[in-house]
Design a protein around this motif. Sequence first.
Motif, PDB file in Angstrom:
ATOM      1  N   ARG A   2       0.836  -1.178   0.000  1.00  0.00           N
ATOM      2  CA  ARG A   2       0.000   0.000   0.000  1.00  0.00           C
ATOM      3  C   ARG A   2       0.876   1.235   0.000  1.00  0.00           C
ATOM      4  N   CYS A   3       0.597   2.168  -0.891  1.00  0.00           N
ATOM      5  CA  CYS A   3       1.432   3.350  -1.011  1.00  0.00           C
ATOM      6  C   CYS A   3       0.564   4.525  -1.421  1.00  0.00           C
ATOM      7  N   SER A   4       0.679   5.694  -0.719  1.00  0.00           N
ATOM      8  CA  SER A   4      -0.116   6.857  -1.062  1.00  0.00           C
ATOM      9  C   SER A   4       0.367   7.460  -2.362  1.00  0.00           C
ATOM     10  N   MET A   5      -0.569   7.759  -3.254  1.00  0.00           N
ATOM     11  CA  MET A   5      -0.255   8.371  -4.537  1.00  0.00           C
ATOM     12  C   MET A   5      -1.287   9.460  -4.802  1.00  0.00           C
ATOM     13  N   LEU A   6      -0.927  10.465  -5.642  1.00  0.00           N
ATOM     14  CA  LEU A   6      -1.881  11.478  -6.049  1.00  0.00           C
ATOM     15  C   LEU A   6      -3.006  10.842  -6.850  1.00  0.00           C
ATOM     16  N   ALA A   7      -4.212  11.359  -6.687  1.00  0.00           N
ATOM     17  CA  ALA A   7      -5.355  10.766  -7.364  1.00  0.00           C
ATOM     18  C   ALA A   7      -5.305  10.983  -8.866  1.00  0.00           C
ATOM     19  N   GLU A 249      -0.392   2.987 -12.602  1.00  0.00           N
ATOM     20  CA  GLU A 249      -1.552   2.341 -13.211  1.00  0.00           C
ATOM     21  C   GLU A 249      -2.674   2.189 -12.176  1.00  0.00           C
ATOM     22  N   ALA A 250      -2.314   1.799 -10.958  1.00  0.00           N
ATOM     23  CA  ALA A 250      -3.311   1.707  -9.892  1.00  0.00           C
ATOM     24  C   ALA A 250      -3.916   3.064  -9.574  1.00  0.00           C
ATOM     25  N   SER A 251      -3.103   4.097  -9.607  1.00  0.00           N
ATOM     26  CA  SER A 251      -3.577   5.443  -9.287  1.00  0.00           C
ATOM     27  C   SER A 251      -4.510   5.979 -10.365  1.00  0.00           C
ATOM     28  N   ARG A 252      -4.191   5.692 -11.635  1.00  0.00           N
ATOM     29  CA  ARG A 252      -5.067   6.165 -12.710  1.00  0.00           C
ATOM     30  C   ARG A 252      -6.458   5.529 -12.609  1.00  0.00           C
ATOM     31  N   LEU A 290      -9.599  -4.385  -4.819  1.00  0.00           N
ATOM     32  CA  LEU A 290      -9.336  -3.222  -3.983  1.00  0.00           C
ATOM     33  C   LEU A 290      -8.084  -3.468  -3.148  1.00  0.00           C
ATOM     34  N   GLY A 291      -7.382  -2.389  -2.837  1.00  0.00           N
ATOM     35  CA  GLY A 291      -6.202  -2.524  -1.998  1.00  0.00           C
ATOM     36  C   GLY A 291      -6.545  -2.653  -0.527  1.00  0.00           C
ATOM     37  N   TYR A 292      -7.754  -2.205  -0.159  1.00  0.00           N
ATOM     38  CA  TYR A 292      -8.210  -2.236   1.232  1.00  0.00           C
ATOM     39  C   TYR A 292      -9.694  -1.905   1.212  1.00  0.00           C
ATOM     40  N   PRO A 293     -10.438  -2.174   2.299  1.00  0.00           N
ATOM     41  CA  PRO A 293     -11.873  -1.862   2.305  1.00  0.00           C
ATOM     42  C   PRO A 293     -12.123  -0.369   2.136  1.00  0.00           C
ATOM     43  N   CYS A 294     -13.104  -0.020   1.323  1.00  0.00           N
ATOM     44  CA  CYS A 294     -13.435   1.391   1.092  1.00  0.00           C
ATOM     45  C   CYS A 294     -13.999   2.039   2.355  1.00  0.00           C
ATOM     46  N   ILE A 295     -13.628   3.279   2.579  1.00  0.00           N
ATOM     47  CA  ILE A 295     -14.243   4.111   3.606  1.00  0.00           C
ATOM     48  C   ILE A 295     -15.049   5.183   2.879  1.00  0.00           C
ATOM     49  N   VAL A 296     -16.354   5.142   3.034  1.00  0.00           N
ATOM     50  CA  VAL A 296     -17.237   6.155   2.436  1.00  0.00           C
ATOM     51  C   VAL A 296     -18.095   6.708   3.562  1.00  0.00           C
ATOM     52  N   ALA A 324     -10.334   5.371  -0.725  1.00  0.00           N
ATOM     53  CA  ALA A 324     -10.488   4.171  -1.557  1.00  0.00           C
ATOM     54  C   ALA A 324      -9.334   4.072  -2.545  1.00  0.00           C
ATOM     55  N   GLY A 325      -8.878   2.848  -2.760  1.00  0.00           N
ATOM     56  CA  GLY A 325      -7.818   2.609  -3.727  1.00  0.00           C
ATOM     57  C   GLY A 325      -7.915   1.197  -4.264  1.00  0.00           C
ATOM     58  N   ALA A 326      -7.595   1.032  -5.534  1.00  0.00           N
ATOM     59  CA  ALA A 326      -7.623  -0.280  -6.167  1.00  0.00           C
ATOM     60  C   ALA A 326      -6.206  -0.725  -6.519  1.00  0.00           C
ATOM     61  N   GLU A 327      -6.054  -2.037  -6.732  1.00  0.00           N
ATOM     62  CA  GLU A 327      -4.737  -2.627  -6.961  1.00  0.00           C
ATOM     63  C   GLU A 327      -4.482  -2.926  -8.439  1.00  0.00           C
ATOM     64  N   PHE A 328      -3.224  -2.799  -8.811  1.00  0.00           N
ATOM     65  CA  PHE A 328      -2.749  -3.328 -10.081  1.00  0.00           C
ATOM     66  C   PHE A 328      -1.520  -4.178  -9.774  1.00  0.00           C
ATOM     67  N   ARG A 329      -1.591  -5.476 -10.052  1.00  0.00           N
ATOM     68  CA  ARG A 329      -0.509  -6.422  -9.736  1.00  0.00           C
ATOM     69  C   ARG A 329      -0.125  -6.355  -8.254  1.00  0.00           C
ATOM     70  N   HIS A 330      -1.119  -6.145  -7.396  1.00  0.00           N
ATOM     71  CA  HIS A 330      -0.943  -6.110  -5.943  1.00  0.00           C
ATOM     72  C   HIS A 330      -0.258  -4.840  -5.450  1.00  0.00           C
TER      73      HIS A 330
END
Length: 371
Positions: A2-7, A249-252, A290-296, A324-330
Amino acid sequence: MRCSMLAQSGAGATQQCLRAFTARPRGRKATRIAASVAAAESLSQAKQLQDYPVIDLRQQTREIRTRICQETLAGGLIYISGGDLKHRNGSDVYYKFRPNSHFAYLTGVTEPGFACLLDPETQRFTLVAPKVPDDAAVWWGGLPSLDDLAEQAGADTCIYAQDLQKHIQQQYPDLPTLHVLDLDHPSQQQQLLDIPHFKQHQQQQIQQLEALQGLRSNPHCQFNTAFLENTLNRCRSYKTVAEIGCLLEASRGSAAGHKAMWAACRSGVREYQLEAAFVHAAAQHGLMHLGYPCIVGAGRNAAILHYERNNAVVGPDDLVLVDAGAEFRHYTADITRTFPASGRFTPQQRDIYNLVLSLQEHALSLIKPGV
């Protein structure tokens, strides 16, 4: 991973998009802003794809294994298990599988029941596959041949888990050390073999455990947990060019999911319906997990740090916080945004939002090597 990236694809496009959303201009002005944001994003994405391309997964993991081997100075072999399906309820209902992150990092393999051996001296990569009964193909589909599995993973060879002990004894008769993670150490797993429920539902993992128990009986081979975890963590803290490509790719795809929620949000919608909009948009961009459960969290729920119920109704004047964040290749994006349910901030909401945004922009401007 898990890594923070700009949306958004670029910092400039991100801030333009946020301010455009805040002000919600109409008519020609809105069209011009949307066009300028789209153009900035397109140029930024093109440069990112050139500088950080998504490469063949086998090449990506081969580069990572090379680095791990260069960092491993203790001798012996490396063994890591990817894990097995976890039983949920009934006789045939299991939780959705996700492999151990260290295993996925080294191999890219996503199926349950696999493990790997890595020789740091020769960099030889052996994939360890579960032996699936022939009739299992009716339920879950059959596995490819060992040669096909090796080709798909970029492994030097592939063996069945039931042959793991024999393989190590034949190929490495004088093996002094097997480097494992704590969770793979036979002493941690012995008690599992005595649980009837485990034997019934974790057949693939049992094949690996029994092989490791057999190796443990060899007085000349020691299981060592002192080095592997630290080596993996150290290597994973520095990303290769290919890994950065995965994060982008995950961030896009995750950014597209957030935008879809903005468009879907209105008074009366449920938080989980916004979550569904995110999942759908991310999947449309090729991100299945998803990389983790969504918080909405809408209204007061936005102040709960790890709010995951996501079942409340969004009010007309609510601010909605989404993490919220989704995964690409984990590799996952990790994006948090707050927006007004109505599409327009109240004056007080806008003042607070812009204050926080300016502080964030200032913090981002200070980021540089050595800080």
